[in-house]
Motif scaffolding. Structure first.
Motif, PDB file in Angstrom:
ATOM      1  N   GLY A 261       0.785  -1.239   0.000  1.00  0.00           N
ATOM      2  CA  GLY A 261       0.000   0.000   0.000  1.00  0.00           C
ATOM      3  C   GLY A 261       0.810   1.278   0.000  1.00  0.00           C
ATOM      4  N   PHE A 262       2.027   1.233  -0.533  1.00  0.00           N
ATOM      5  CA  PHE A 262       2.885   2.427  -0.445  1.00  0.00           C
ATOM      6  C   PHE A 262       2.307   3.640  -1.187  1.00  0.00           C
ATOM      7  N   ILE A 263       1.752   3.406  -2.386  1.00  0.00           N
ATOM      8  CA  ILE A 263       1.256   4.567  -3.156  1.00  0.00           C
ATOM      9  C   ILE A 263       0.097   5.217  -2.398  1.00  0.00           C
ATOM     10  N   ALA A 264      -0.822   4.388  -1.917  1.00  0.00           N
ATOM     11  CA  ALA A 264      -1.978   4.928  -1.190  1.00  0.00           C
ATOM     12  C   ALA A 264      -1.510   5.679   0.058  1.00  0.00           C
ATOM     13  N   ALA A 265      -0.630   5.062   0.835  1.00  0.00           N
ATOM     14  CA  ALA A 265      -0.183   5.668   2.094  1.00  0.00           C
ATOM     15  C   ALA A 265       0.549   6.989   1.837  1.00  0.00           C
ATOM     16  N   GLN A 266       1.451   6.957   0.842  1.00  0.00           N
ATOM     17  CA  GLN A 266       2.284   8.147   0.641  1.00  0.00           C
ATOM     18  C   GLN A 266       1.531   9.276  -0.046  1.00  0.00           C
ATOM     19  N   SER A 267       0.610   8.949  -0.952  1.00  0.00           N
ATOM     20  CA  SER A 267      -0.133  10.041  -1.585  1.00  0.00           C
ATOM     21  C   SER A 267      -1.094  10.662  -0.577  1.00  0.00           C
ATOM     22  N   ALA A 268      -1.619   9.836   0.324  1.00  0.00           N
ATOM     23  CA  ALA A 268      -2.478  10.393   1.378  1.00  0.00           C
ATOM     24  C   ALA A 268      -1.675  11.329   2.270  1.00  0.00           C
ATOM     25  N   LEU A 269      -0.455  10.896   2.593  1.00  0.00           N
ATOM     26  CA  LEU A 269       0.406  11.748   3.427  1.00  0.00           C
ATOM     27  C   LEU A 269       0.793  13.024   2.689  1.00  0.00           C
ATOM     28  N   ALA A 270       1.131  12.879   1.409  1.00  0.00           N
ATOM     29  CA  ALA A 270       1.566  14.046   0.624  1.00  0.00           C
ATOM     30  C   ALA A 270       0.432  15.058   0.531  1.00  0.00           C
ATOM     31  N   SER A 271      -0.777  14.568   0.369  1.00  0.00           N
ATOM     32  CA  SER A 271      -1.922  15.464   0.257  1.00  0.00           C
ATOM     33  C   SER A 271      -2.289  16.056   1.621  1.00  0.00           C
ATOM     34  N   GLY A 272      -2.252  15.201   2.633  1.00  0.00           N
ATOM     35  CA  GLY A 272      -2.654  15.658   3.965  1.00  0.00           C
ATOM     36  C   GLY A 272      -4.160  15.809   4.112  1.00  0.00           C
ATOM     37  N   GLU A 273      -4.918  15.386   3.093  1.00  0.00           N
ATOM     38  CA  GLU A 273      -6.367  15.603   3.122  1.00  0.00           C
ATOM     39  C   GLU A 273      -7.171  14.322   3.315  1.00  0.00           C
ATOM     40  N   ALA A 274      -6.501  13.165   3.295  1.00  0.00           N
ATOM     41  CA  ALA A 274      -7.245  11.904   3.406  1.00  0.00           C
ATOM     42  C   ALA A 274      -7.685  11.673   4.846  1.00  0.00           C
ATOM     43  N   ASN A 275      -8.851  11.076   5.019  1.00  0.00           N
ATOM     44  CA  ASN A 275      -9.346  10.739   6.355  1.00  0.00           C
ATOM     45  C   ASN A 275      -9.301   9.244   6.621  1.00  0.00           C
ATOM     46  N   PHE A 276      -9.242   8.461   5.541  1.00  0.00           N
ATOM     47  CA  PHE A 276      -9.123   7.004   5.686  1.00  0.00           C
ATOM     48  C   PHE A 276      -8.211   6.493   4.577  1.00  0.00           C
ATOM     49  N   VAL A 277      -7.284   5.618   4.935  1.00  0.00           N
ATOM     50  CA  VAL A 277      -6.444   4.946   3.941  1.00  0.00           C
ATOM     51  C   VAL A 277      -6.586   3.452   4.185  1.00  0.00           C
ATOM     52  N   LEU A 278      -7.005   2.739   3.156  1.00  0.00           N
ATOM     53  CA  LEU A 278      -7.195   1.284   3.266  1.00  0.00           C
ATOM     54  C   LEU A 278      -6.149   0.598   2.402  1.00  0.00           C
ATOM     55  N   ILE A 279      -5.330  -0.248   3.006  1.00  0.00           N
ATOM     56  CA  ILE A 279      -4.245  -0.901   2.264  1.00  0.00           C
ATOM     57  C   ILE A 279      -4.280  -2.409   2.509  1.00  0.00           C
ATOM     58  N   PRO A 280      -3.644  -3.198   1.619  1.00  0.00           N
ATOM     59  CA  PRO A 280      -3.716  -4.649   1.763  1.00  0.00           C
ATOM     60  C   PRO A 280      -3.091  -5.165   3.054  1.00  0.00           C
ATOM     61  N   GLU A 281      -2.125  -4.441   3.581  1.00  0.00           N
ATOM     62  CA  GLU A 281      -1.387  -4.932   4.754  1.00  0.00           C
ATOM     63  C   GLU A 281      -2.156  -4.776   6.059  1.00  0.00           C
ATOM     64  N   VAL A 282      -3.201  -3.948   6.065  1.00  0.00           N
ATOM     65  CA  VAL A 282      -3.930  -3.670   7.314  1.00  0.00           C
ATOM     66  C   VAL A 282      -5.382  -4.114   7.133  1.00  0.00           C
ATOM     67  N   PRO A 283      -5.757  -5.239   7.764  1.00  0.00           N
ATOM     68  CA  PRO A 283      -7.129  -5.730   7.589  1.00  0.00           C
ATOM     69  C   PRO A 283      -8.153  -4.773   8.207  1.00  0.00           C
ATOM     70  N   PHE A 284      -9.337  -4.782   7.645  1.00  0.00           N
ATOM     71  CA  PHE A 284     -10.410  -3.949   8.207  1.00  0.00           C
ATOM     72  C   PHE A 284     -11.745  -4.649   7.973  1.00  0.00           C
ATOM     73  N   ASP A 285     -12.687  -4.376   8.895  1.00  0.00           N
ATOM     74  CA  ASP A 285     -14.066  -4.817   8.684  1.00  0.00           C
ATOM     75  C   ASP A 285     -14.807  -3.690   7.995  1.00  0.00           C
ATOM     76  N   LEU A 286     -15.805  -4.033   7.216  1.00  0.00           N
ATOM     77  CA  LEU A 286     -16.648  -2.989   6.615  1.00  0.00           C
ATOM     78  C   LEU A 286     -17.829  -2.694   7.541  1.00  0.00           C
ATOM     79  N   ASP A 287     -18.422  -3.767   8.063  1.00  0.00           N
ATOM     80  CA  ASP A 287     -19.636  -3.617   8.870  1.00  0.00           C
ATOM     81  C   ASP A 287     -19.297  -3.661  10.370  1.00  0.00           C
ATOM     82  N   GLY A 288     -20.347  -3.501  11.185  1.00  0.00           N
ATOM     83  CA  GLY A 288     -20.158  -3.600  12.638  1.00  0.00           C
ATOM     84  C   GLY A 288     -19.778  -2.261  13.243  1.00  0.00           C
ATOM     85  N   PRO A 289     -19.835  -2.163  14.566  1.00  0.00           N
ATOM     86  CA  PRO A 289     -19.638  -0.857  15.232  1.00  0.00           C
ATOM     87  C   PRO A 289     -18.237  -0.277  15.070  1.00  0.00           C
TER      88      PRO A 289
END
Ligand code: F6P
Length: 457
Positions: A261-289
């Motif tokens: 997820g380097f491109i996603a992580a670094q472009s989010a950092l470069a922009s400074g405007e992202a609120n969520f970054v989802l990358i293959p290395e960090v699992p996440f649930d979509l549903d649930g609290p």
């Protein structure tokens, strides 16, 4: 940069035999005389910079893993006038490919007097397919190729066997082969150099690490990655403008990054405007609290806009219902479109909760890899090309050139070929992303570490 682990590493570089010929380059050998010097094989830099690890190694009587510095050697294995060189570019496009080819051609020609250089057309298949045939390359052929993106030689995925490629190299009396590509290419380079040594041939194989995904281990970065990030940042900025321009606006950007997820992580950092970054290395649930949709909901309720950046390889288990997409010609699994899937899930979630949202979806995938390089990548590419030639002329083989801790070095391809670099979620790079976005450290419901906490909306 994250994701590089050493440990029991052998960074020794193979050579084809004695270096009997004096280099034609007019360089010095005395530090302090104001003349830049040849590089000696004994000049090496530590791979692991952690003091405690180095102490442990030394206490255990081991020499810490170290990498040979790249650069011109005073003695060459090949007599330059006898060298025929081949260059091939493989895999997906990447900013800077033409710069590397140009640098190799100019260095071979102007600094070593090598006149016989061919460019293989459309990747590895160009070694066996007669149309179009390999293209002779002179300095005038590459004069301005670096001003354009893409690969003027053409590229492709997959290709013939190592045996077929070495048949070509042997038949055409190629002495040095330069392979510009990603992880699949490094595997091919290893197989080719093994076939060469099985046949007792003297052909140097040198790889140059190309991929916007930045998933090649050991090097600080692959060339082209930072240019891709600069362009991806514009997409994140645009998503932010769109999100702010609507009540409950969501700007969703999908970026390349199959397993890393380097491109996603670094472009989010470069922009400074992202609120969520989802990358293959960090699992996440979509549903649930504590899942992503609930986190996004909380963000929209409090701030009324949000920017989400997703790497193409993230959340694939949500899409791979029957696992039938197969692989591409490089052997990479064909991915489902997580961007479109997320857009659908976001729209459905807020409709279900009666919250009006406006989702703007941006997918700049191919645009970020087909451009010419930024200045820093252009510099990197020039140096990679130069050092690839210096290594090959000295008779070094089965190696990749690259930058480690800011210095250009030789990395043995056997160390690279079967490893993939990923973004380590415990690395400061990911910590910076979390701090910049404010997203929870984990967006998982059943979390052994306890419920995820949103630091700020
Ligand atoms: O080369 C890496 C990459 O940019 C990946 O991120 C992406 O999955 C892939 O290329 C797509 O390339 P293509 O569509 O050319 O096969």
């Amino acid at each position: 940069m994250s994701g590089n682990t050493g440990g029991e590493l052998d960074f020794s570089i193979e050579t084809l035999g004695p270096a009997r010929h004096a280099s034609p380059m007019a360089l010095g050998s005395q530090p302090g005389d104001g003349i830049v010097d040849f590089v000696d094989d004994g000049q090496r830099i530590l791979f692991d910079l952690d003091l405690a690890t180095i102490r442990e190694e030394l206490t255990a009587g081991h020499e810490p893993a170290a990498l040979e510095l790249a650069g011109p050697r005073s003695r060459l294995h090949f007599r330059p006038s006898e060298v025929r060189a081949a260059i091939v570019t493989t895999g997906g496009l990447c900013p800077g490919i033409n710069d590397v080819v140009r640098s190799i051609v100019l260095t071979l020609n102007w600094h070593y007097g090598v006149r016989e250089i061919v460019g293989i057309r459309y990747g590895l298949r160009g070694f066996v397919e007669p149309h179009p045939p390999p293209r002779p390359l002179k300095p005038e052929d590459v004069r301005s190729v670096h001003r354009e993106g893409g690969s003027f030689l053409g590229s492709s995925r997959g290709g013939p066997t190592a045996k077929e490629i070495v048949d070509f190299l042997d038949r055409e009396a190629i002495a040095t082969l330069f392979m510009i590509g990603g992880d699949g290419t490094m595997k091919a380079a290893l197989a080719i150099s093994e076939e060469i040594s099985r046949r007792g041939l003297a052909i140097a194989v040198v790889g140059v690490p190309k991929t916007i995904d930045n998933d090649i281990p050991f090097v600080d970065a692959t060339f082209g990655m930072i240019t891709a990030v600069s362009l991806a940042r514009q997409a994140v900025d645009a998503a932010h403008a769109e999100a702010q321009g609507a009540l409950n606006g969501v700007g969703l950007v999908r970026l390349m990054g199959r397993e890393s997820g380097f491109i996603a992580a670094q472009s989010a950092l470069a922009s400074g405007e992202a609120n969520f970054v989802l990358i293959p290395e960090v699992p996440f649930d979509l549903d649930g609290p504590h899942g992503f949709l609930a986190c996004l909901h909380r963000r929209l309720v409090s701030r009324h806009h949000a920017v989400v950046v997703v790497a193409e390889g993230a959340g694939q288990h949500y899409l791979d219902e029957d696992g039938s997409r197969g692989c591409d010609a490089s052997g990479n699994p064909v991915l489902g479109d997580i961007g479109r899937y997320l857009r659908g899930r976001i729209v459905a979630h807020f409709a279900e909760h009666g919250v009006p949202v406006t989702v703007k979806y941006i997918d700049p995938s191919y645009m970020i890899r087909s451009a010419p390089p930024t200045a820093s990548d252009a510099i990197y590419c020039q140096q990679l090309g130069q050092n690839a030639v210096h290594a090959a002329m000295a008779g070094k083989t089965a190696l990749m050139v690259g930058r480690v801790h800011g210095q250009q070095v030789h990395v043995p391809i056997r160390a690279v070929a079967n490893r993939r670099r990923k973004l380590d979620p415990e690395h400061p790079l990911w910590r910076s992303v979390l701090q910049s976005t404010g997203q929870p450290v984990r967006m998982i419901n059943e979390d052994p570490a306890g419920p995820a906490v949103t630091p700020h909306p």
